[in-house]
Write an enzyme that holds these catalytic residues in place. Structure first.
Site, mmCIF file in Angstrom:
data_model
loop_
_atom_site.group_PDB
_atom_site.id
_atom_site.type_symbol
_atom_site.label_atom_id
_atom_site.label_comp_id
_atom_site.label_asym_id
_atom_site.label_seq_id
_atom_site.Cartn_x
_atom_site.Cartn_y
_atom_site.Cartn_z
ATOM 1 N N GLY A 47 -5.442 -3.374 -17.470
ATOM 2 C CA GLY A 47 -5.056 -2.502 -16.966
ATOM 3 C C GLY A 47 -3.530 -2.415 -17.048
ATOM 4 O O GLY A 47 -3.033 -1.348 -17.099
ATOM 5 N N ASP A 106 -1.080 -7.703 -6.593
ATOM 6 C CA ASP A 106 -1.704 -7.218 -5.506
ATOM 7 C C ASP A 106 -1.755 -9.210 -4.367
ATOM 8 O O ASP A 106 -0.651 -9.433 -4.081
ATOM 9 C CB ASP A 106 -2.521 -7.000 -5.576
ATOM 10 C CG ASP A 106 -3.563 -6.646 -4.816
ATOM 11 O OD1 ASP A 106 -2.774 -5.246 -4.168
ATOM 12 O OD2 ASP A 106 -5.201 -6.519 -4.401
ATOM 13 N N LYS A 134 2.862 -4.659 -5.081
ATOM 14 C CA LYS A 134 2.605 -4.272 -3.678
ATOM 15 C C LYS A 134 2.634 -5.518 -2.267
ATOM 16 O O LYS A 134 1.782 -6.271 -2.344
ATOM 17 C CB LYS A 134 0.577 -4.090 -3.358
ATOM 18 C CG LYS A 134 0.367 -3.371 -3.437
ATOM 19 C CD LYS A 134 -1.431 -3.212 -2.995
ATOM 20 C CE LYS A 134 -2.318 -2.014 -4.263
ATOM 21 N NZ LYS A 134 -3.659 -1.845 -3.999
ATOM 22 N N PHE A 155 -4.613 1.708 -2.831
ATOM 23 C CA PHE A 155 -5.686 1.085 -3.925
ATOM 24 C C PHE A 155 -5.151 2.709 -4.432
ATOM 25 O O PHE A 155 -5.131 3.669 -4.494
ATOM 26 C CB PHE A 155 -6.900 1.390 -3.767
ATOM 27 C CG PHE A 155 -7.361 1.086 -4.972
ATOM 28 C CD1 PHE A 155 -7.650 -0.467 -5.405
ATOM 29 C CD2 PHE A 155 -7.740 2.071 -5.802
ATOM 30 C CE1 PHE A 155 -8.822 -1.149 -6.533
ATOM 31 C CE2 PHE A 155 -8.560 1.340 -7.332
ATOM 32 C CZ PHE A 155 -8.748 -0.154 -7.055
ATOM 33 N N VAL A 156 -4.048 2.402 -5.306
ATOM 34 C CA VAL A 156 -4.014 3.336 -6.607
ATOM 35 C C VAL A 156 -4.946 2.997 -8.323
ATOM 36 O O VAL A 156 -4.742 2.271 -8.854
ATOM 37 C CB VAL A 156 -1.860 3.089 -6.867
ATOM 38 C CG1 VAL A 156 -1.443 3.249 -5.588
ATOM 39 C CG2 VAL A 156 -2.213 1.635 -7.730
ATOM 40 N N ASP A 162 -7.110 1.367 -12.478
ATOM 41 C CA ASP A 162 -8.569 2.111 -12.665
ATOM 42 C C ASP A 162 -9.246 1.887 -11.420
ATOM 43 O O ASP A 162 -9.259 1.263 -10.341
ATOM 44 C CB ASP A 162 -10.316 1.461 -13.669
ATOM 45 C CG ASP A 162 -10.450 0.274 -13.118
ATOM 46 O OD1 ASP A 162 -9.207 -0.781 -12.947
ATOM 47 O OD2 ASP A 162 -11.442 -0.010 -13.514
ATOM 48 N N ARG A 168 -7.730 5.697 -15.998
ATOM 49 C CA ARG A 168 -7.143 4.886 -16.682
ATOM 50 C C ARG A 168 -5.568 6.039 -17.441
ATOM 51 O O ARG A 168 -4.958 5.223 -18.259
ATOM 52 C CB ARG A 168 -7.705 4.172 -16.824
ATOM 53 C CG ARG A 168 -8.146 2.585 -16.453
ATOM 54 C CD ARG A 168 -8.198 1.585 -17.865
ATOM 55 N NE ARG A 168 -9.829 0.374 -17.381
ATOM 56 C CZ ARG A 168 -8.840 0.079 -16.474
ATOM 57 N NH1 ARG A 168 -7.721 -0.629 -16.088
ATOM 58 N NH2 ARG A 168 -10.011 -1.012 -16.799
HETATM 59 P P1 IMP Z 1 -4.831 -9.874 -7.318
HETATM 60 O O1 IMP Z 1 -5.389 -11.378 -8.460
HETATM 61 O O2 IMP Z 1 -5.318 -9.228 -6.509
HETATM 62 O O3 IMP Z 1 -3.681 -10.252 -7.902
HETATM 63 O O4 IMP Z 1 -4.972 -8.023 -8.516
HETATM 64 C C1 IMP Z 1 -4.974 -8.565 -9.924
HETATM 65 C C2 IMP Z 1 -5.844 -7.267 -10.705
HETATM 66 O O5 IMP Z 1 -6.501 -6.571 -9.713
HETATM 67 C C3 IMP Z 1 -4.884 -6.158 -11.164
HETATM 68 O O6 IMP Z 1 -4.494 -6.858 -12.171
HETATM 69 C C4 IMP Z 1 -5.507 -5.316 -11.383
HETATM 70 O O7 IMP Z 1 -6.357 -4.932 -11.947
HETATM 71 C C5 IMP Z 1 -6.886 -4.576 -10.122
HETATM 72 N N1 IMP Z 1 -5.882 -4.248 -9.233
HETATM 73 C C6 IMP Z 1 -4.875 -4.731 -7.519
HETATM 74 N N2 IMP Z 1 -4.918 -3.647 -6.810
HETATM 75 C C7 IMP Z 1 -5.446 -2.430 -7.403
HETATM 76 C C8 IMP Z 1 -5.119 -1.459 -7.398
HETATM 77 O O8 IMP Z 1 -4.420 -0.540 -6.022
HETATM 78 N N3 IMP Z 1 -5.643 -0.385 -8.245
HETATM 79 C C9 IMP Z 1 -6.555 -0.712 -9.318
HETATM 80 N N4 IMP Z 1 -6.840 -2.481 -9.581
HETATM 81 C C10 IMP Z 1 -5.799 -3.146 -8.731
HETATM 82 MG MG MG Z 2 -5.711 -6.471 -13.908
#
Ligand code: IMP
Ligand code: MG
Length: 187
Positions: A47, A106, A134, A155-156, A162, A168
């Site tokens: 990402g 996230d 977020k 969700f973006v 992706d 991407r």
């Molecule tokens: P976390 O562990 O929930 O913070 O997840 C982080 C990972 O989830 C990011 O590095 C992204 O790869 C994926 N992710 C979280 N939200 C999004 C979104 O809105 N779009 C795309 N990928 C996301």
């Molecule tokens: Mg990621």
């Protein structure tokens, strides 16, 4: 049928121009923070690939580039289901300044697990830079040291982010049309 282009977006949240100008500002912030330092930039695959590629070119200090991969069982991370680091670093970070670059904060569980993992290698300093934040979704008590944009709970895709490995390559960041937010629409 999806076209896997910008046409699949219901709306653009961050334009290409907004990204370019914010990335340039982040380069200035980082260059002021790391003046005269030698920094290992750790990009979280896949990402952060696009963001990292732009960011390192506006960093006015000595850098090394490395990357790692964090994967969760199933599609979602949670505090109880933290991701595993599946691709360790190629370079040593003991006694080095380390900046972890990720696409989005996230739940925060991914970055928290990455920081825990990297701390074991005794870096001299360890900071994080995320393109998107977020806050509505934070679960882990984790904050990024540098961030590009704060976005609402949607969700973006685009600029490295992706949906099922698609989108991407878009140069803006946006939200998919509602009928394309489900895996079946892409089968
Ligand atoms: P976390 O562990 O929930 O913070 O997840 C982080 C990972 O989830 C990011 O590095 C992204 O790869 C994926 N992710 C979280 N939200 C999004 C979104 O809105 N779009 C795309 N990928 C996301
Ligand atoms: Mg990621």
């Amino acid at each position: 049928m999806p076209s896997y282009t910008e046409e699949d977006l219901a709306k653009v949240l961050v334009t290409k121009e907004q990204i370019q100008s914010r990335v340039a500002q982040l380069g200035e912030e980082l260059s002021a923070h790391y003046v005269g330092k030698d920094v290992t930039i750790v990009s979280v695959m896949s990402g952060a690939l696009v963001f990292t590629a732009d960011l390192i070119r506006v960093c006015n200090f000595a850098t090394r580039l490395d990357n790692l991969r964090a994967e969760s069982y199933g599609s979602k991370t949670s505090a109880a289901n933290p991701p595993r680091i599946t691709n360790p670093l190629k370079t040593g970070i003991q006694g080095r300044h380390v900046l972890v670059v990720d696409d989005i904060l996230d739940s925060g569980n991914t970055l928290k697990a990455i920081i825990r993992h990297l701390e074991q290698a005794s870096p001299l300093s360890l900071k994080t830079c995320v393109l998107l934040d977020k806050p509505a979704r934070h679960e882990a008590d984790f904050r990024a040291d540098f961030k590009g944009f704060t976005i609402p709970d949607e969700f973006v895709v685009g600029y490295g982010l992706d949906f099922a490995e698609r989108y991407r390559n878009l140069s803006c960041i946006g939200v998919l049309k509602e009928n394309l937010q489900k895996a079946e629409a892409h089968a």
